[in-house]
Design a protein around this motif. Structure first.
Motif, PDB file in Angstrom:
ATOM      1  N   CYS A  84      -3.368   3.534   3.570  1.00  0.00           N
ATOM      2  CA  CYS A  84      -4.761   3.116   3.831  1.00  0.00           C
ATOM      3  C   CYS A  84      -4.884   2.346   5.145  1.00  0.00           C
ATOM      4  O   CYS A  84      -4.004   1.563   5.495  1.00  0.00           O
ATOM      5  CB  CYS A  84      -5.256   2.182   2.733  1.00  0.00           C
TER       6      CYS A  84
ATOM      7  N   CYS B 186       0.828  -1.207   0.000  1.00  0.00           N
ATOM      8  CA  CYS B 186       0.000   0.000   0.000  1.00  0.00           C
ATOM      9  C   CYS B 186       0.861   1.255   0.000  1.00  0.00           C
ATOM     10  O   CYS B 186       1.539   1.533   0.979  1.00  0.00           O
ATOM     11  CB  CYS B 186      -0.922   0.024   1.211  1.00  0.00           C
ATOM     12  N   PRO B 187       0.820   2.017  -1.084  1.00  0.00           N
ATOM     13  CA  PRO B 187       1.562   3.280  -1.107  1.00  0.00           C
ATOM     14  C   PRO B 187       0.734   4.463  -0.605  1.00  0.00           C
ATOM     15  O   PRO B 187       1.201   5.598  -0.634  1.00  0.00           O
ATOM     16  CB  PRO B 187       1.889   3.443  -2.604  1.00  0.00           C
ATOM     17  N   HIS B 188      -0.532   4.197  -0.155  1.00  0.00           N
ATOM     18  CA  HIS B 188      -1.441   5.326   0.140  1.00  0.00           C
ATOM     19  C   HIS B 188      -1.640   5.610   1.620  1.00  0.00           C
ATOM     20  O   HIS B 188      -2.329   6.550   1.968  1.00  0.00           O
ATOM     21  CB  HIS B 188      -2.835   5.054  -0.446  1.00  0.00           C
TER      22      HIS B 188
ATOM     23  N   CYS C 183      -6.119  -1.491   2.717  1.00  0.00           N
ATOM     24  CA  CYS C 183      -5.796  -1.138   1.330  1.00  0.00           C
ATOM     25  C   CYS C 183      -6.670  -1.948   0.375  1.00  0.00           C
ATOM     26  O   CYS C 183      -6.377  -3.088   0.038  1.00  0.00           O
ATOM     27  CB  CYS C 183      -4.324  -1.323   1.009  1.00  0.00           C
TER      28      CYS C 183
END
Ligand SMILES: [Mg+2]
Ligand SMILES: [Zn+2]
Length: 249
Positions: A160, A156-158, A163
């Protein structure tokens, strides 16, 4: 990926996998927001603004917001039990089971809340035992909320809390088409992974802004009609089959 799915039904294998958001989608209000509105210090809204701007991920957002909540199990349960649910969700869930379509809930919100609400909707089995439910986890111990995020860290690059995009990538397998149903900004990364998007409210605006093809919906009856069409089924035939199943004939 998005090759005129509205025209050519998926009546050949592989069958689609269906993913749905929970808050605001299966429940008609955002339960996490309702908990904050009723039980949290008003400064939770400042944290929300940071998340809407995209300057923090949903995990940090929920950690900071839920730390502002004071409640009891009785109050929390009463709130969950009063949350209105999509009136057509139960029928939709029977429909996906009858069609043997894998169905998953992906949610930033909390397992405790979702399981209690699903029980009321009569949705049991894999959704409630957790096999098909990916969400944040909440335990209430002596009036304190304890959170954990078992699905936050995988690819997960966000930032979250859960995710959704990474879970869809992992669950869908090689070639399964993905149907996604959602209502809000917590679905913004998930829709990138979907072949067909059912959207309402903020997610609908987001899809329009980004030029993503989507089908607007109001209730799960619309989603069921759309999925039935994709499968090359007549909605009226589905209704008859579902009524028979509901009567236990
Ligand atoms: Mg939502
Ligand atoms: Zn993510």
């Amino acid at each position: 990926m998005k090759e005129n799915l509205s025209v050519s039904p998926w009546n050949s294998s592989p069958a689609p996998v269906v993913f749905s958001d929970f808050d605001g989608t299966i429940s008609l209000v955002d339960v996490a927001d309702a908990i904050l509105e009723q039980f949290a210090d008003p400064s939770w809204r400042k944290v929300e603004e940071e998340w809407v701007r995209g300057s923090i991920g949903s995990e940090e957002c929920l950690r900071r917001q839920m730390a502002l909540v004071k409640t009891t199990a009785k109050q929390l349960n009463a709130l969950i039990d009063a949350v209105p649910l999509d009136p057509d969700f139960s029928t939709f869930y029977r429909f996906v089971q009858m069609q043997r379509l894998p169905f998953y809930i992906v949610s930033d919100s909390f397992d405790y809340v979702i399981r209690r609400a699903l029980k009321r909707a009569g949705a049991d089995g894999e959704l409630r035992n957790g096999k098909h439910l990916f969400s944040s986890a909440l335990r209430l111990v002596r009036g304190e909320l304890h959170l954990s995020f078992p699905h936050s860290k995988i690819n997960c690059p966000h930032g979250c809390a859960t995710c959704k995009a990474a879970i869809i990538q992992r669950v869908r397998g090689e070639r399964c088409p993905v149907v996604f149903v959602g209502d809000g900004l917590s679905d913004r990364f998930a829709v990138e992974e979907a072949d067909m998007i059912f959207a309402k409210e903020e997610l609908l605006d987001y899809c329009h802004e980004k030029g993503l093809d989507c089908v607007p919906f109001q209730t799960f009856r619309d989603v069921q009609a759309g999925v039935a069409k994709l499968l090359g089924l007549e909605m009226s035939a589905c209704d008859v089959a579902l009524n028979v199943a509901a009567q236990g004939v």
